[in-house]
Design a protein around this motif. Structure first.
Motif, PDB file in Angstrom:
ATOM      1  N   HIS A  13       0.814  -1.228   0.000  1.00  0.00           N
ATOM      2  CA  HIS A  13       0.000   0.000   0.000  1.00  0.00           C
ATOM      3  C   HIS A  13       0.845   1.275   0.000  1.00  0.00           C
ATOM      4  CE1 HIS A  13      -4.133  -1.035  -0.056  1.00  0.00           C
ATOM      5  NE2 HIS A  13      -4.214  -1.605   1.130  1.00  0.00           N
TER       6      HIS A  13
ATOM      7  N   TYR B 281      -5.541   2.492   4.645  1.00  0.00           N
ATOM      8  CA  TYR B 281      -4.465   1.677   4.068  1.00  0.00           C
ATOM      9  C   TYR B 281      -3.874   0.694   5.082  1.00  0.00           C
ATOM     10  CZ  TYR B 281      -4.729   5.523   0.767  1.00  0.00           C
ATOM     11  OH  TYR B 281      -5.177   6.455  -0.130  1.00  0.00           O
TER      12      TYR B 281
ATOM     13  N   GLU C 119       0.370   4.021  -2.684  1.00  0.00           N
ATOM     14  CA  GLU C 119      -0.889   4.773  -2.537  1.00  0.00           C
ATOM     15  C   GLU C 119      -0.791   5.757  -1.375  1.00  0.00           C
ATOM     16  OE1 GLU C 119      -4.366   1.864  -2.785  1.00  0.00           O
ATOM     17  OE2 GLU C 119      -2.575   0.606  -2.851  1.00  0.00           O
ATOM     18  N   VAL C 120      -0.145   5.338  -0.306  1.00  0.00           N
ATOM     19  CA  VAL C 120       0.032   6.230   0.846  1.00  0.00           C
ATOM     20  C   VAL C 120       0.832   7.464   0.434  1.00  0.00           C
ATOM     21  CG1 VAL C 120       1.253   6.445   3.063  1.00  0.00           C
ATOM     22  CG2 VAL C 120      -0.180   4.451   2.616  1.00  0.00           C
TER      23      VAL C 120
END
Lengths: 748, 199
Positions: free
Chosen positions: A541, A582, A544-545
């Protein structure tokens, strides 16, 4: 010439040659089981020869843990470290300074002993991976022949001394710190007072307070250039910081001295070393760095200890001798400085020029930073780069703590041409110092302590960011990302705008690789403040973070609000809420890909984590010193086999003196290297007091040393050589016994 | 001249750029470790695909490393024998050549029709500058002996040339079989009949 030792005999400085020969002898002694594995491990580490992941003979292949059956069987080069397992060789490059010739030799070594890659570390070292321990003596000889040492590159001693890559060409510096870093490196290298540390000791120099390059506040000993008016004269000196560090317990360094003159610099460093050796923790490696000692004593008491210690530091001409040669530390550009005027510019030049070029204080010259992906370049690129350096900048090559190669003293008129040539060898990428230029430690690729794949994540983020670099707002482009594979912070995640360090979480019956997100660290002001850990996120993730964080930063930041301030104003609670979506752990059945790490197709496990060697081995000073004596004795045995009896005499005598010195130094650290002094001190402290007396033989063994010392042989024959070898062996055994009686059981 | 270098490399290039990405080689090599697909005590996989014209993806083993390699601007399988080389140069070359060939054929099986090697030529690297300095006089001295060894390996006439003129680089040769085509499987079968003793 059949060996590198023979071929390079005239090119290797004598002292370096002796250290390497001693290490080679210790390798043989270890193979024969005559040298304790912990003592050998610490000796090996002090030569920069480090262990690597899976060197305990086990590796999880994604299905099961499999035994790696190395041919040397049970032979180890340290606790749980199998002999034949590939290792890492760390090579000290003081202040990152390299010549073209040195770069070529490093490239040869990567080609012949490693996997063809040179890796730049966050301490301006070069690391070679997958090196066999048996290859290391020749590798070290080839380095020594061009003035590079691996001595004390690892282990509990003074590591590579770092400095700003712009030192000497910088607009902001007070003065060029390079010659001071060089002098301190030479002075402390293999110095008696840095042999008995409980942990490693890192030193850095910086030329200015405001910019980041030197990072002095995160170092065990940090030196910040200053000048003062004293008696109407401008004097050079340093603000001295002590006790900084990252790792699991990051601490900002404290000011030990507002201003130490250049004359006081080396004695002060020596006094700090002696206090650290004397009072620092030795048994609990987790609290053995100097930052813990400074915290325990308080900076005022620590300062008082150093001031007292300064009174006991013996006079040494080297404390100030280097000042006479500061003027020799001049840079020789390959070409005259010339402005960039009217030359046709190649495609991509403008982007590169904006991010990778720094105009030096010297008119007509620039320093260029090569955006070196993950700090890696090939042996072939090393040769090509050396060739480019020779033509454009001479020997003005440096390595940066951001894991890049830096070329200084480029004539501005040459910038388009050098850019073209760097593109041809794959080192012409723009973006140096920007968000795409991510720093990462080796992590699970090769490090025994790695928990998650710092390099895998870095490669992924780098690829994604490069694809859209031109779409990113300037505020995002300027951010720094740093990634560590575990909490130990070799990737320096604490001082990045956005830092990550590896950890793991369990979901069902499986472990999942994670990264803890650390936000708002300060690279500027010499690592002025450390970031906040805000939560652990599954590794898959993280891209995306990163996007969520940077998007919100761009959308919400106030005018000229920097990332640190934005993070501080937003607050940990709000950031945690932003990360919450997330942080949820999917099940293995739902998202099996989350249970593999970046760049690794195996199902993730933490079973491969081993015992790190960063801390070195806790071995007494006596054990280290007596090992040197045993190596000399071994050299004497080899000489005996070759029928070289004068050499037998020389090495056996040396072995006895070194053994005596080992015992003397348990009571008198400053005995020095003079054979006469050592024998006299040994005689008065241990022989005349009968402390060294054997229960039955009394002082007989000690008299072997006195006999050889007082009456050197005029002729050396075979019988004499045999007898001396035997007497030396008995003397060394006697010293071992005496040390145990006098000082208790050796810590090993 | 029969001195065996410390390390010996053999690289076969692909006939054309494959559709498979370098990243897809990582799971293949990981599976080779699990299934012990190729020769040696296999240790780990390391990914250098971010380095231009680098060693790409390497399967590290105790005796020798296998790389899906991008050096010299050409994709190929590069086997570097690091340890336990036979004491005779012809045997050492045969061993390295045979293992490289075997691994290349295994890689072809992973992506039939996409990964396809040109076995009619190879690069041979002598990674030992102490014994093998890269200079024309050494090449001249060794050319006949090496040509004979490599002709025997290929079972036909071969052409030989130095891979690099730069004296700083390793002593490396490009060998090309003077035959219309070389079938890798047949070549491997023939080479496997010859015994080689390692040290």
């Amino acid at each position: 010439m059949n060996t590198w030792k023979e071929q390079l005999a005239d090119q290797i400085p004598a002292e370096m040659g002796v250290l390497i020969d001693t290490f080679e002898a210790q390798i043989e002694l270890r193979k024969q089981g005559k040298l304790d594995e912990k003592v050998f491990a610490e000796q090996r580490l002090r030569k920069g020869a480090y262990g690597q992941r899976y060197d305990n003979g086990q590796r999880h292949d994604g299905v099961r843990t499999r035994e790696l059956s190395y041919p040397s069987g049970e032979l180890v080069k340290g606790p749980d470290t199998l002999w034949d397992a590939p290792g890492m060789q760390r090579i000290k490059i003081p202040y990152g300074g390299l010549t073209a010739e040195q770069l070529e030799v490093l490239s040869e070594l990567a080609d012949e002993y490693a996997d063809g890659i040179l890796h730049i570390t966050t301490r301006q070292d070069i690391q070679l991976h997958y090196v066999h321990i048996d290859d290391t003596p020749d590798l070290m000889r080839r380095l020594a022949a061009v003035g590079i040492t691996t001595q004390e590159a690892c282990g509990n001693s003074v590591r590579n001394i770092t400095a700003c890559t712009l030192a000497g060409v910088c607009h902001d510096e007070v003065f060029d710190v390079s010659p001071y870093a060089d002098a301190m490196m030479r002075f402390l290298l293999d110095h008696d007072d840095v042999q008995d540390f409980g942990r490693k000791f890192k030193v850095a120099f910086s030329g200015c307070a405001g910019h980041a390059c030197g990072l002095v506040k995160m170092h065990d000993l940090g030196l910040l250039a200053q000048t003062r008016e004293i008696d109407g004269e401008t004097k050079r000196g340093f603000t001295v910081f002590v006790g900084g560090g990252l790792g699991t317990v990051p601490q900002q360094a404290k000011v030990l001295a507002d201003f130490a003159t250049e004359e006081q610099l080396l004695p002060l460093a020596q006094a700090v070393s002696r206090v650290f050796a004397r009072l620092g923790e030795k048994k609990n490696r987790n609290r053995a760095r100097i930052k813990f000692l400074v915290s325990k004593l308080g900076i005022d008491e620590f300062r008082r200890e150093v001031q007292e210690e300064l009174k006991t530091v013996p006079h040494d001409d080297r404390h100030t001798a280097y000042l006479d040669t500061l003027g020799d530390f001049a840079y020789k550009p390959a070409k005259a400085g010339m402005a960039l005027n009217g030359t046709p510019l190649p495609d991509g030049f403008s982007d590169w020029y904006r991010t990778n070029v720094y105009h030096q204080t010297q008119s007509g010259y620039s320093t260029i930073t090569l955006n070196t992906p993950l700090g890696d370049f090939t042996a072939m690129q090393g040769f090509q780069l050396a060739e480019i350096a020779r033509r454009y900048v001479g020997d003005n090559i440096r390595l940066s703590v951001e894991q890049n190669v830096v070329l200084r003293w480029v004539a501005d008129a040459d910038l388009p041409a050098i850019y073209r040539e760097l593109c041809e060898i794959g080192l012409g990428d723009a973006g140096a110092g920007t968000i795409v230029d991510i720093t990462a430690c080796p992590g699970t690729d090769t490090c025994k302590l790695g928990i998650a794949s710092s390099r895998g994540l870095t490669a992924e983020l780098r690829t994604r960011l490069i694809e859209r670099i031109n779409l990113l707002p300037d505020a995002v482009r300027e951010l720094k990302i740093k990634v560590s594979g575990c909490f130990n912070s070799c990737g320096q995640h604490h001082v990045a705008d956005i830092g990550f360090f590896g950890n793991s979480r369990r979901s069902g019956n499986h472990k999942m690789p994670h990264f803890q997100v650390v936000l708002g660290g300060q690279w500027q002001e010499n690592a002025g403040s450390y970031g906040l850990a805000v939560g652990a996120v599954p590794a898959k993730h993280i891209p995306e973070v990163l996007e969520a964080l940077t998007n919100r930063y761009v959308a919400e930041r106030g005018n000229d609000e920097n990332f640190q301030t934005w993070v501080k104003n937003l607050g940990r609670k709000e950031i945690k809420a932003m990360l919450q979506p997330y942080m949820k752990l999917p099940s293995f059945d739902d998202k099996p890909g989350f249970f593999s790490d970046w760049g690794d197709s195996r199902v993730y496990t933490i079973d491969d984590i081993g015992v790190g060697e960063c801390a070195g081995e806790v071995v007494s000073l006596f054990s280290l010193e007596i090992a040197r004596a045993e190596s000399a004795h071994f050299e004497a045995l080899l000489a005996l086999d070759e029928g070289n009896y004068p050499l037998v005499d020389q090495q056996a005598y040396k072995a006895m003196v070194l053994a005596a010195r080992a015992l003397v130094r348990t009571k008198y650290l400053d005995v020095g290297d003079d054979y006469g002094n050592i024998v006299n001190e040994f005689r008065s402290r241990f022989y005349e007091t009968e402390l060294v007396y054997d229960r039955f033989a009394k002082g007989k063994f000690a008299r072997y040393l006195f006999k050889r010392h007082d009456q050197p042989p005029t002729q050396v024959g075979e019988d004499y050589a045999h007898q001396l070898i035997d007497e030396t062996q008995l003397f060394i055994e006697n010293i071992h016994s005496a040390e145990q009686r006098i000082n208790g059981v050796i810590v090993s | 001249m029969t001195i065996v270098p410390n390390r010996l490399g053999v690289k076969f290039n692909l006939k054309r750029e494959p559709a498979i990405a370098a990243a897809d080689i990582v799971p293949i090599f990981q599976r080779w470790i699990q299934e012990h697909t190729v020769d040696g005590m296999l240790i780990d996989v390391i990914d250098y695909k971010h380095v231009p014209e680098g060693p790409g993806v390497i399967l590290i083993a105790d005796e020798g490393d296998y790389a899906y390699d991008f050096s010299d601007g050409q994709v190929g399988l590069h086997y570097i024998r690091k340890r336990n080389l036979p004491g005779i140069l012809s045997d050492a070359l045969l061993l390295a050549f045979r293992i490289a060939l075997g691994a290349a054929l295994c890689l072809e099986d992973e992506a039939p029709g996409d990964i396809e090697f040109d076995f009619s030529s190879a690069k041979i690297s002598f990674l030992d500058r102490q014994r093998y300095r890269n200079d024309p006089s050494l090449y001249a001295a060794l050319q006949d002996d090496l040509s004979a060894i490599l002709a025997e390996i290929y079972g036909c006439e071969i052409a030989l040339e130095r891979a690099y003129d730069d004296p700083r680089l390793n002593f490396a040769l490009r060998v090309s079989a003077q035959s219309s085509s070389v079938d890798g499987h047949k070549l491997l079968a023939r080479l496997s009949e010859r015994p080689v003793s390692v040290q």
